[in-house]
Design a protein around this motif. Structure first.
Motif, PDB file in Angstrom:
ATOM      1  N   ASP A  55       1.397  -2.843  -8.008  1.00 64.49           N
ATOM      2  CA  ASP A  55       0.055  -2.295  -7.797  1.00 64.49           C
ATOM      3  C   ASP A  55      -1.055  -3.300  -8.085  1.00 64.49           C
ATOM      4  O   ASP A  55      -2.032  -3.365  -7.336  1.00 64.49           O
ATOM      5  N   THR A  60      -3.225   0.616  -3.107  1.00 65.27           N
ATOM      6  CA  THR A  60      -2.885   1.524  -2.028  1.00 65.27           C
ATOM      7  C   THR A  60      -1.394   1.368  -1.784  1.00 65.27           C
ATOM      8  O   THR A  60      -0.795   0.389  -2.236  1.00 65.27           O
ATOM      9  N   ASN A  61      -0.774   2.298  -1.085  1.00 58.66           N
ATOM     10  CA  ASN A  61       0.671   2.226  -0.919  1.00 58.66           C
ATOM     11  C   ASN A  61       1.099   1.064  -0.024  1.00 58.66           C
ATOM     12  O   ASN A  61       2.062   0.371  -0.301  1.00 58.66           O
ATOM     13  N   LEU A 106       3.665  -3.760   0.131  1.00 57.86           N
ATOM     14  CA  LEU A 106       3.791  -2.445  -0.516  1.00 57.86           C
ATOM     15  C   LEU A 106       3.652  -2.565  -2.023  1.00 57.86           C
ATOM     16  O   LEU A 106       4.104  -3.543  -2.630  1.00 57.86           O
ATOM     17  N   THR A 120       2.581   2.710  -6.898  1.00 62.18           N
ATOM     18  CA  THR A 120       1.999   3.726  -6.019  1.00 62.18           C
ATOM     19  C   THR A 120       3.081   4.378  -5.173  1.00 62.18           C
ATOM     20  O   THR A 120       3.111   5.608  -5.032  1.00 62.18           O
ATOM     21  N   VAL A 121       3.987   3.595  -4.637  1.00 61.31           N
ATOM     22  CA  VAL A 121       5.077   4.146  -3.826  1.00 61.31           C
ATOM     23  C   VAL A 121       5.950   5.054  -4.683  1.00 61.31           C
ATOM     24  O   VAL A 121       6.310   6.157  -4.264  1.00 61.31           O
ATOM     25  N   ARG A 122       6.274   4.629  -5.892  1.00 54.70           N
ATOM     26  CA  ARG A 122       7.101   5.448  -6.795  1.00 54.70           C
ATOM     27  C   ARG A 122       6.390   6.762  -7.116  1.00 54.70           C
ATOM     28  O   ARG A 122       6.983   7.834  -7.046  1.00 54.70           O
ATOM     29  N   GLU A 140       3.989   8.338  -5.412  1.00 55.72           N
ATOM     30  CA  GLU A 140       3.892   9.189  -4.223  1.00 55.72           C
ATOM     31  C   GLU A 140       5.229   9.849  -3.895  1.00 55.72           C
ATOM     32  O   GLU A 140       5.276  11.027  -3.544  1.00 55.72           O
ATOM     33  N   HIS A 149      10.744   7.011   1.221  1.00 53.55           N
ATOM     34  CA  HIS A 149       9.308   6.722   1.251  1.00 53.55           C
ATOM     35  C   HIS A 149       9.080   5.253   1.620  1.00 53.55           C
ATOM     36  O   HIS A 149       8.171   4.935   2.391  1.00 53.55           O
ATOM     37  N   LEU A 168       6.891   4.007   4.833  1.00 52.44           N
ATOM     38  CA  LEU A 168       5.715   3.147   4.730  1.00 52.44           C
ATOM     39  C   LEU A 168       5.893   1.829   5.490  1.00 52.44           C
ATOM     40  O   LEU A 168       4.916   1.291   6.033  1.00 52.44           O
TER      41      LEU A 168
END
Length: 174
Positions: free
Chosen positions: A65, A82-83, A100, A104-106, A108, A119, A123
Motif C-alpha cells: 500500500d 488504491t487496489n 497492485l 488494500t487487496v487483502r 477488499e 480478487h 484486479l
C-alpha cells in the motif's frame, strides 16, 4: 484516467524484489512485497494467466500500500492507496504496467468474502482491460467493462465478482 507514464516504475525492482521466469510473450510478474506469496500461493501464475486472458500487459507489479499510495499521489493527485493502478506505454508500443497494493487487496477480499487469489485475478483482468482502452467512468462503460471482466474470469474459473453471493451459514442473498 490512469497515469500514462512508465517512469514511475523505473527503479521499482529492489533488492527484496524477485522476478519470475517469463514465458515468451507473457507479462513480467514482479513481486516487490514477498507477503503476496503468503497471501496468494502461486500469485505469479495467477497474475500471468489473468493478464494473458484479458489481452496482456508488459508487467504486473505486486507491491504494498505505501508504494502504491505514493504512485497514486504522484500520478493521480490522490494521497491514498488504491487496489490497482495502470500505467500505459507511449502510443504505438505494446504492454503497459499493472501495479497492485497488498493490504488494500487483502482488505477488499476479506470484506467481500472472496478468496484473495480470485480478487487478485479480477484486479489484474481489470487493469489489463484499462490498458486495452476500456473504462468505467460512465454507467454504460462500467456495465460493459463488468460484463467483459465476468466473461474473462469465467474462462479462468473465477467467480463473477459482480454477482451477489450467498452469506456462509445464511439462506442466501435477500
Amino acid at each position: 484516467m490512469e497515469p500514462r507514464s512508465r517512469s514511475s516504475l523505473a527503479g521499482a525492482k529492489s533488492a527484496d524484489c524477485e522476478a519470475a521466469e517469463i514465458p515468451a510473450g507473457a507479462p513480467e510478474i514482479i513481486v516487490i512485497d514477498a507477503r503476496w506469496r503468503r497471501l496468494v500461493p502461486g500469485a505469479e501464475r495467477i497474475a500471468r494467466r489473468a493478464a494473458a486472458a484479458a489481452g496482456g500487459a508488459g508487467s504486473v507489479v505486486l507491491d504494498r500500500d505505501l508504494r502504491v499510495r505514493h504512485l497514486n499521489a504522484r500520478h493521480r493527485g490522490r494521497n491514498r492507496p488504491t487496489n490497482v493502478l495502470t500505467f500505459e506505454t507511449p502510443a504505438g508500443m505494446p504492454g503497459g504496467d499493472i501495479v497492485l497494493a497488498l493490504e488494500t487487496v487483502r482488505r477488499e477480499a476479506l470484506s467481500a468474502t472472496r478468496r484473495p487469489a480470485h480478487h487478485l485475478a479480477h484486479l489484474v483482468v481489470h487493469g489489463a482491460l484499462h490498458l486495452r482502452g476500456h473504462d468505467h467512468h460512465l454507467a454504460g462503460e462500467a456495465r460493459r467493462m463488468e460484463m467483459r471482466e465476468a466473461r474473462i474470469l469465467h474462462r479462468l474459473r473465477v467467480p463473477n465478482p459482480w454477482k451477489p453471493r450467498p452469506v456462509p451459514g445464511g439462506t442466501g442473498p435477500r
